[in-house]
Design an enzyme around this catalytic site. Structure first.
Site, PDB file in Angstrom:
ATOM      1  N   LYS A   1     -18.496  -1.065   5.737  1.00 22.67           N
ATOM      2  CA  LYS A   1     -18.631  -2.244   4.775  1.00 22.67           C
ATOM      3  C   LYS A   1     -20.273  -2.377   4.543  1.00 22.67           C
ATOM      4  O   LYS A   1     -20.860  -2.547   3.437  1.00 22.67           O
ATOM      5  CB  LYS A   1     -18.191  -3.559   5.600  1.00 22.67           C
ATOM      6  CG  LYS A   1     -18.764  -4.706   4.997  1.00 22.67           C
ATOM      7  CD  LYS A   1     -17.714  -5.307   3.874  1.00 22.67           C
ATOM      8  CE  LYS A   1     -18.157  -6.351   3.153  1.00 22.67           C
ATOM      9  NZ  LYS A   1     -17.329  -7.019   2.056  1.00 22.67           N
TER      10      LYS A   1
ATOM     11  N   GLU B   1       0.729  -1.144  -0.062  1.00 19.30           N
ATOM     12  CA  GLU B   1      -0.092  -0.059  -0.146  1.00 19.30           C
ATOM     13  C   GLU B   1       0.791   1.324   0.184  1.00 19.30           C
ATOM     14  O   GLU B   1       0.307   2.336  -0.351  1.00 19.30           O
ATOM     15  CB  GLU B   1      -0.923   0.068   1.321  1.00 19.30           C
ATOM     16  CG  GLU B   1      -2.215  -0.950   1.054  1.00 19.30           C
ATOM     17  CD  GLU B   1      -1.867  -2.210   1.833  1.00 19.30           C
ATOM     18  OE1 GLU B   1      -2.593  -3.062   1.695  1.00 19.30           O
ATOM     19  OE2 GLU B   1      -0.652  -2.478   2.110  1.00 19.30           O
TER      20      GLU B   1
ATOM     21  N   PHE C   1     -11.966  -6.729  14.179  1.00 15.28           N
ATOM     22  CA  PHE C   1     -10.923  -7.112  13.356  1.00 15.28           C
ATOM     23  C   PHE C   1     -10.704  -5.878  12.318  1.00 15.28           C
ATOM     24  O   PHE C   1     -11.623  -5.726  11.627  1.00 15.28           O
ATOM     25  CB  PHE C   1     -11.189  -8.667  12.684  1.00 15.28           C
ATOM     26  CG  PHE C   1     -10.228  -9.008  11.738  1.00 15.28           C
ATOM     27  CD1 PHE C   1      -8.772  -9.430  12.326  1.00 15.28           C
ATOM     28  CD2 PHE C   1     -10.266  -8.984  10.475  1.00 15.28           C
ATOM     29  CE1 PHE C   1      -7.733  -9.794  11.295  1.00 15.28           C
ATOM     30  CE2 PHE C   1      -9.172  -9.680   9.693  1.00 15.28           C
ATOM     31  CZ  PHE C   1      -8.132  -9.738  10.096  1.00 15.28           C
ATOM     32  N   GLN C   2      -9.370  -5.583  12.267  1.00 19.27           N
ATOM     33  CA  GLN C   2      -8.898  -4.775  11.203  1.00 19.27           C
ATOM     34  C   GLN C   2      -9.612  -3.260  11.337  1.00 19.27           C
ATOM     35  O   GLN C   2      -9.683  -2.781  10.196  1.00 19.27           O
ATOM     36  CB  GLN C   2      -9.007  -5.215   9.752  1.00 19.27           C
ATOM     37  CG  GLN C   2      -8.011  -6.224   9.538  1.00 19.27           C
ATOM     38  CD  GLN C   2      -7.732  -6.810   8.150  1.00 19.27           C
ATOM     39  OE1 GLN C   2      -8.510  -6.518   7.140  1.00 19.27           O
ATOM     40  NE2 GLN C   2      -6.419  -7.239   7.849  1.00 19.27           N
TER      41      GLN C   2
ATOM     42  N   MET D   1      23.336  10.214   2.912  1.00 23.72           N
ATOM     43  CA  MET D   1      23.041  11.258   3.405  1.00 23.72           C
ATOM     44  C   MET D   1      23.472  11.633   4.668  1.00 23.72           C
ATOM     45  O   MET D   1      24.122  12.356   5.354  1.00 23.72           O
ATOM     46  CB  MET D   1      21.678  11.767   3.126  1.00 23.72           C
ATOM     47  CG  MET D   1      21.377  13.618   3.270  1.00 23.72           C
ATOM     48  SD  MET D   1      22.468  14.643   2.827  1.00 23.72           S
ATOM     49  CE  MET D   1      21.514  14.678   0.837  1.00 23.72           C
TER      50      MET D   1
END
Length: 618
Positions: A207, A95, A157-158, A513
């Site tokens: 959902k 993602e 969940f999630q 860097m």
């Protein structure tokens, strides 16, 4: 007849009655049934399930590409996308890569980038990209799935409060609680993302809302109370700014990324030429005018050109447009442009006088302000001032040594000669600074980089997004060996999308860097920056030596394992051949690994917090 829309129902019923198919005695009840059926059909014409409505809205907004990763709470939306062929769904491999690809797509095309991810980790994985887009003003609309409304707040969940988590790095974020609000919210999202100071917008869709039915209408326009992008310019303030420019002996234009975002490049160039005003740029503003133009001095800031930083320090009027004046540009605020009256034009009211208190603040889109200034602009003599700047450039030119083998400057010189039209994309690190120093830009060459957030891992996926948005242009990605590995999995995305991006990796075996700062300011204590370091290496290593272990990974073998092409270059005389070979591959990306010296550093450099006039030059 209760309503004329049901006239056909009654005609049908009477016809059936005359045919003897229904009895006159039951005509009333039968007509009622027909009425109900007709009413249901009419309702269905004005109703869409959310999943259909979202796809319809995207089509209305002209979206042709979505960067999406599926999951449990967005499967309905992906199922609906499967049923149409006007929107291409790009599946990255992570993602974070997904949202950086959307950024590259948006930045290179001028369109709004669109993302679709699932709830929980799918949503949290795009937060870095949202912050990156927020700081660099990139228009994105990101859809996230969410658990059903009844489960929100129950640690399902999630489940995460993604709107709350991202409130500080989005222009607008909302969870859809009512199906009837969906069309208005999506219209708002695209409008907010693309107007004023562009930026990311997040829409969180539970959902159960995705499977709910609601109005099919999608608004053609939207009015948002409290959000009114500035579409005018204060003439009085602009006249003050012009008066300062007209009377200045040492005027200087500081162009930021806002010029490139507003596509005001031609107007800025016209003003600079008409009034003979030298131009310096921020990193994000590079390309505001062609880098080969005699009025262009160079980048200013922490790794800016000596002449550019000196010009800022000695000018008497600093005409700044489209910049936030962040610390990488200003250094010690008390010593920034100490001799100058400062004009600041920006579309974002909050940006003006936030970091640097200015003399003439102007809230305006760059195009509007420059268009009006051009009506008044008159030629002036700045020859002596230009000569002074040229003297600084001659005293300390932007030049790397040429007696230590292949240098980054040599690589960029070959790139400049090779690509007649290209989109250049960088990752973050030393290579990024070298790119902003040595790349030649004009209307045929665009530079995309992560400026405000400085996100390692940005380069490769952003280049893929740029290539998807510009299939007919060559796209060249510049990355360090550290940054490339942060989203290396997107090589697979480039291969399956048949996106022949050329990836130039500057491999110095270090996180360059940070290593540079350790070399200059931390007694060469190279802690956690050597990418060859293994468990068996000595604890107090001071740099590479003959006993160093081999580098991991082998980028050429890794490229080939993905089905891509790989070329290694260790000598200047092989640079051009490698670039020419990479351009012949049209089926897959190519990694060109340029092996450069470990101790190569970016100069000039200003130590953080110091005045910009105090540059490390050697």
């Amino acid at each position: 007849i209760p309503h004329e829309s049901y006239l056909s129902t009654y005609v049908t019923a009477l016809d059936l009655c005359l045919q003897g198919l229904i009895s006159p005695s039951t005509l009333g009840s039968d007509v009622k049934k027909l009425d109900n059926a007709e009413a249901q059909r009419e309702k269905e014409k004005t109703t869409l399930y959310t999943r259909n409505a979202i796809v319809k809205a995207l089509q209305e907004e002209g979206v042709d590409t979505i960067f999406g990763y599926p999951g449990g709470t967005v499967t309905d939306l992906f199922d609906e996308l499967y049923k149409q062929d006007s929107i291409d769904v790009v599946l990255p491999r992570h993602e974070q890569g997904l949202i950086h690809a959307a950024e590259g797509y948006a930045k290179s095309t001028g369109k709004v980038g669109v993302c679709l991810v699932t709830s929980g980790p799918g949503a949290t994985n795009i937060i870095t990209g949202l912050a990156d887009a927020h700081y660099d003003s990139i228009p994105l609309v990101c859809f996230t799935g969410q658990v059903p409304l009844s489960l929100i707040g129950n640690d399902a969940f999630q489940e995460v409060d993604i709107v709350g988590m991202t409130r500080s790095v989005t222009k607008y974020g909302v969870t859809v609680h009512r199906r009837e609000d969906l069309g208005r919210i999506i219209k708002m999202a695209f409008y907010i993302a693309s107007t004023g100071k562009p930026g990311p917008v997040l829409i969180d869709i539970p959902k159960d809302i995705q499977t709910a039915a609601g109005p099919a209408e999608y608004p053609s326009n939207i009015q948002i109370r409290g959000y009114k992008p500035n579409e005018s310019v204060h003439i009085g303030q602009l006249k003050k700014a012009y008066k300062l420019l007209r009377t200045a002996k040492k005027p200087l234009i500081l162009a930021g990324g806002g010029i490139n975002i507003a596509h005001a490049n031609d107007k800025l160039l016209a003003l600079a030429e008409k009034m003979q005003i030298p131009v310096v740029t921020t990193i994000m503003g590079k390309g505001a005018i062609p880098t080969s133009h005699p009025l262009y001095v160079g980048n200013s800031g922490m790794h800016g050109k000596y002449a550019a930083n000196m010009a800022v320090s000695k000018c008497d009027v600093l005409f700044s447009i489209g910049t936030r004046f962040n610390d990488r540009i200003t250094g010690d605020l008390n010593e920034f442009a100490p001799k100058a009256k400062i004009v600041h034009i920006d579309v974002d009211t909050a940006a003006i006088s936030r970091n640097v208190v200015v003399d003439v603040p102007i809230v305006s889109d760059a195009n509007l302000a420059l268009e009006k200034l051009l009506e008044w602009a008159e030629s002036k003599d700045t020859a002596a001032w230009q000569a002074q700047i040229a003297g600084w450039d001659e005293k300390n030119p932007l030049e790397m040594r040429r007696d230590h083998g292949m240098t980054p400057q040599m690589i960029f010189e070959h790139v400049n000669r090779t690509f007649g039209e290209a989109v250049y994309v960088t990752d973050v690190g030393q290579h990024q600074m070298w790119a902003t120093q040595y790349l030649e830009l004009d209307s045929w060459h665009q530079l995309i980089t992560s400026g405000g957030l400085g996100t390692m891992g940005f380069g490769l996926p952003a280049a893929i997004g740029a290539k998807i948005g510009n299939p007919d242009k060559e796209v060249v990605c510049f990355s360090g060996d550290g940054g490339l590995q942060m989203n290396i999995q997107e090589m697979a995305t480039a291969v399956v999308q048949e996106a022949p991006v050329i990836i130039c990796v500057f491999n110095n075996y270090y996180l360059g860097m940070v290593r540079q700062m350790q070399q200059l300011f931390y007694g060469k204590r190279y802690e956690a920056t050597c990418l060859r370091r293994r468990k068996g290496c000595p604890a107090n290593c001071k740099g590479p030596n003959a006993s160093c272990p081999p580098y991991t990974p082998d980028f050429i073998a890794l490229a080939k394992s993905y089905g891509a092409h790989g070329i290694r270059v260790e000598r200047e005389e092989d640079i051009q051949a490698a670039l020419d070979e990479a351009r012949t591959y049209k089926d897959a990306p190519t990694i060109i690994e340029f092996v450069i010296a470990t101790d190569e550093i970016v100069l000039p450099m200003v130590k953080s917090g110091n005045p910009m006039s105090e540059m490390i030059l050697k």
